[in-house]
Scaffold this active site. Structure first.
Site, mmCIF file in Angstrom:
data_model
loop_
_atom_site.group_PDB
_atom_site.id
_atom_site.type_symbol
_atom_site.label_atom_id
_atom_site.label_comp_id
_atom_site.label_asym_id
_atom_site.label_seq_id
_atom_site.Cartn_x
_atom_site.Cartn_y
_atom_site.Cartn_z
ATOM 1 N N ASN A 180 0.872 -1.173 0.000
ATOM 2 C CA ASN A 180 0.000 0.000 0.000
ATOM 3 C C ASN A 180 0.909 1.223 0.000
ATOM 4 O O ASN A 180 1.478 1.585 1.032
ATOM 5 C CB ASN A 180 -0.895 -0.043 1.253
ATOM 6 C CG ASN A 180 -1.864 1.119 1.313
ATOM 7 O OD1 ASN A 180 -1.853 2.006 0.450
ATOM 8 N ND2 ASN A 180 -2.699 1.138 2.328
ATOM 9 N N ARG A 198 -2.532 -2.004 -3.522
ATOM 10 C CA ARG A 198 -3.767 -1.255 -3.327
ATOM 11 C C ARG A 198 -3.699 0.022 -4.158
ATOM 12 O O ARG A 198 -2.722 0.772 -4.088
ATOM 13 C CB ARG A 198 -3.921 -0.871 -1.857
ATOM 14 C CG ARG A 198 -5.113 0.008 -1.644
ATOM 15 C CD ARG A 198 -5.001 0.794 -0.372
ATOM 16 N NE ARG A 198 -6.165 1.670 -0.267
ATOM 17 C CZ ARG A 198 -6.137 2.840 0.351
ATOM 18 N NH1 ARG A 198 -5.023 3.284 0.900
ATOM 19 N NH2 ARG A 198 -7.212 3.572 0.408
ATOM 20 N N HIS A 242 -13.111 2.951 -0.389
ATOM 21 C CA HIS A 242 -13.194 1.871 0.620
ATOM 22 C C HIS A 242 -13.840 0.618 0.035
ATOM 23 O O HIS A 242 -14.359 -0.221 0.777
ATOM 24 C CB HIS A 242 -14.060 2.279 1.838
ATOM 25 C CG HIS A 242 -13.430 3.266 2.770
ATOM 26 N ND1 HIS A 242 -14.169 4.216 3.430
ATOM 27 C CD2 HIS A 242 -12.146 3.435 3.163
ATOM 28 C CE1 HIS A 242 -13.359 4.938 4.198
ATOM 29 N NE2 HIS A 242 -12.128 4.490 4.044
ATOM 30 N N ARG A 291 -11.964 15.656 7.603
ATOM 31 C CA ARG A 291 -12.726 16.007 6.387
ATOM 32 C C ARG A 291 -14.161 16.380 6.760
ATOM 33 O O ARG A 291 -14.769 15.751 7.617
ATOM 34 C CB ARG A 291 -12.774 14.809 5.424
ATOM 35 C CG ARG A 291 -11.433 14.473 4.845
ATOM 36 C CD ARG A 291 -11.511 13.228 3.968
ATOM 37 N NE ARG A 291 -10.448 12.315 4.298
ATOM 38 C CZ ARG A 291 -10.454 11.018 4.027
ATOM 39 N NH1 ARG A 291 -11.472 10.477 3.395
ATOM 40 N NH2 ARG A 291 -9.443 10.260 4.374
ATOM 41 N N ARG A 312 -11.276 8.946 19.643
ATOM 42 C CA ARG A 312 -11.105 8.671 21.083
ATOM 43 C C ARG A 312 -10.968 9.962 21.871
ATOM 44 O O ARG A 312 -11.578 10.121 22.928
ATOM 45 C CB ARG A 312 -9.857 7.801 21.324
ATOM 46 C CG ARG A 312 -10.099 6.342 21.052
ATOM 47 C CD ARG A 312 -8.813 5.596 20.963
ATOM 48 N NE ARG A 312 -8.043 6.044 19.793
ATOM 49 C CZ ARG A 312 -7.052 5.369 19.251
ATOM 50 N NH1 ARG A 312 -6.672 4.227 19.786
ATOM 51 N NH2 ARG A 312 -6.422 5.814 18.184
ATOM 52 N N ILE A 362 -13.350 3.102 14.154
ATOM 53 C CA ILE A 362 -14.473 3.568 14.973
ATOM 54 C C ILE A 362 -15.576 2.503 14.999
ATOM 55 O O ILE A 362 -16.102 2.157 16.057
ATOM 56 C CB ILE A 362 -15.033 4.910 14.432
ATOM 57 C CG1 ILE A 362 -13.958 6.001 14.500
ATOM 58 C CG2 ILE A 362 -16.276 5.326 15.192
ATOM 59 C CD1 ILE A 362 -14.348 7.339 13.876
ATOM 60 N N GLU A 388 -15.446 -0.696 14.681
ATOM 61 C CA GLU A 388 -15.141 -1.915 15.437
ATOM 62 C C GLU A 388 -14.956 -1.647 16.924
ATOM 63 O O GLU A 388 -15.173 -2.534 17.746
ATOM 64 C CB GLU A 388 -13.863 -2.571 14.872
ATOM 65 C CG GLU A 388 -14.067 -3.163 13.496
ATOM 66 C CD GLU A 388 -12.767 -3.654 12.878
ATOM 67 O OE1 GLU A 388 -12.003 -4.355 13.551
ATOM 68 O OE2 GLU A 388 -12.519 -3.312 11.706
ATOM 69 N N GLU A 390 -8.472 -5.403 4.539
ATOM 70 C CA GLU A 390 -8.294 -5.089 3.114
ATOM 71 C C GLU A 390 -7.085 -5.813 2.526
ATOM 72 O O GLU A 390 -7.127 -6.269 1.389
ATOM 73 C CB GLU A 390 -8.145 -3.574 2.945
ATOM 74 C CG GLU A 390 -9.448 -2.849 3.228
ATOM 75 C CD GLU A 390 -9.276 -1.368 3.500
ATOM 76 O OE1 GLU A 390 -9.274 -0.610 2.542
ATOM 77 O OE2 GLU A 390 -9.155 -0.978 4.675
#
Ligand code: ADP
Length: 402
Positions: free
Chosen positions: A7, A90, A180, A241, A285, A332, A334, A387
């Protein structure tokens, strides 16, 4: 068979070496700070580690170091690159040219590079890594490319078109591509497996929530709509974003602050989202902790995130004329029981009811868990994403089909 998954970013080259006999990671690491100075970190499946400062003027030196750390020294896991059957890369943007993974040729590398205009941060570095890899690995080792956008190529035109003049689509390829895709494809297939159903028989809303977040409607195993758009800026509010904003607000702010298009893009991509609204940080978090401690703006942006995800779930249930399952994945999705709770509460109208105890207990990444109550019409699951594994599987499938 061993598959190397890569990646590549503009200054980093993350890698995983997988043994496809048991789909286990043999080694993984990152060649970082390419073009700046250089640092390598690597860890083997049996716990050996290596860290060092290096010199990485280009992706080629980084690739050479990757080969060195897996074939020699502290983190040696193979004798030579001849043991690797293929390399899977990727790729962020495949536009409407690539609707599936494929074997790499020089022409394909050029096509990926040419798409850099649509994904300036990602595609050119991907092309650099593909060319570097070709120089460094044995000539008979095939390379495969797996695109983040490919899974979404099944979206119908009514879902991917914007209400702009048609010329804009024809001349400049401005449309929704979605991202994604590798993650949404992986988790929706995993969910079908665990539910004991065929993907063709399921309507799933897949919520990938991380630093970047996207929601996808997966109908019969195919993406039919997704929240990210022309770029990964669209959709729900993210770490830095903004997510979707009225375009008039964008032109208004650019004028007010005297920002150029590139500066405005930075404002939306790097200074907005959880960071911009809370003023606390981009990490969920930190924002959650601040909200728990009474910080109003942190609480506000947490509420915005849950509310926006909730609305996507409702709209995708409408788009698919039904919904069998909702899944949460990503850092987030999971880990954060708070976000899952905020999204799923007051959704009885849609047949969604979670078991709060199971949900709260499910806050460790990597655990496949059903969090819906037994009488919930729609099943709700936490499904860990992987992934790299899907890239390795696609790579293996293509090279063994040769
Ligand atoms: P990326 O999108 O860059 O791949 P991840 O999928 O790892 O990133 O997601 C990162 C996000 O996950 C961050 O916002 C982080 O705060 C959040 N996260 C990680 N662990 C937890 C946790 N235990 N509780 C809540 N959020 C978490």
């Amino acid at each position: 068979m061993k598959i190397l998954v890569v990646n590549a970013g503009s200054s980093s080259l993350k890698f995983q070496l997988l043994d496809m006999e048991n789909e286990q990671v043999i080694a993984k690491g990152n060649c970082d700070r390419i073009g700046i100075d250089g640092h390598v970190s690597a860890k083997t499946g049996d716990g050996r580690e290596y860290n060092a400062d290096c010199s990485f003027p280009t992706h080629t030196e980084a690739f050479e170091k990757l080969v060195e750390v897996i074939t020699t020294g502290e983190t040696k896991v193979i004798d030579s690159m001849a043991e690797i059957s293929a390399v899977g890369h990727r790729i962020v943007q495949g536009a409407d040219i690539f609707d599936k993974s494929c074997l790499v040729t020089d022409e394909i590398i050029d096509q990926i590079d040419a798409l850099a205009e649509l994904a300036p941060v990602h595609n050119h570095p991907h092309a650099l890594a593909l060319r570097a890899c070709k120089k460094v690995i044995p000539a008979d080792c095939p390379q495969v490319v797996v695109f983040d956008t490919a899974f979404h190529q099944t979206m119908p035109s009514k879902a991917f078109m914007f209400g702009l003049p048609y010329d804009c689509y024809e001349k400049y390829h401005v449309r929704k591509y979605g991202f994604h895709g590798t993650s949404h494809r992986f988790v929706s297939m995993e969910l079908a497996k665990v539910m004991g159903k065929k993907p063709e028989d399921l309507k799933i809303v897949s919520c990938h929530l991380g630093n970047g977040s996207s929601i996808t409607a997966v109908d019969g195993g195919k993406s039919v709509d997704t929240s990210m758009g022309f770029t990964p800026l669209d959709g729900v509010v993210m770490g830095t974003r903004s997510g979707s904003v009225d375009p008039s607000a964008v032109t208004y702010v650019a004028k007010k602050l005297g920002l150029s298009p590139d500066e405005m893009s930075d404002y939306l991509n790097k200074k907005s989202g959880l960071l911009g609204v809370s003023g606390v940080g981009s990490d969920n978090r930190e924002v959650q902790a601040a909200a728990d401690a009474g910080n109003e703006r942190a609480k506000l942006v947490s509420d915005m995130l849950c509310y926006e995800i909730k609305k996507y779930i409702g709209s995708y249930a409408a788009a698919m004329n039904g919904m069998d399952a909702v899944l949460f994945t990503g850092g987030i999705g999971e880990n954060s029981w708070e976000v899952r709770k905020g999204v799923c509460e007051n959704m009885e109208f849609f047949g969604i009811k979670i078991d709060n105890e199971i949900n709260e207990a499910s806050s460790t990444r990597g655990k496949l868990t059903k969090i819906s109550a037994p009488d919930s019409k729609v099943e709700v699951w936490v499904v860990p994403t992987n992934e790299e594994l899907l890239i390795a599987r696609d790579t293996l499938a293509l090279v063994t089909a040769k």
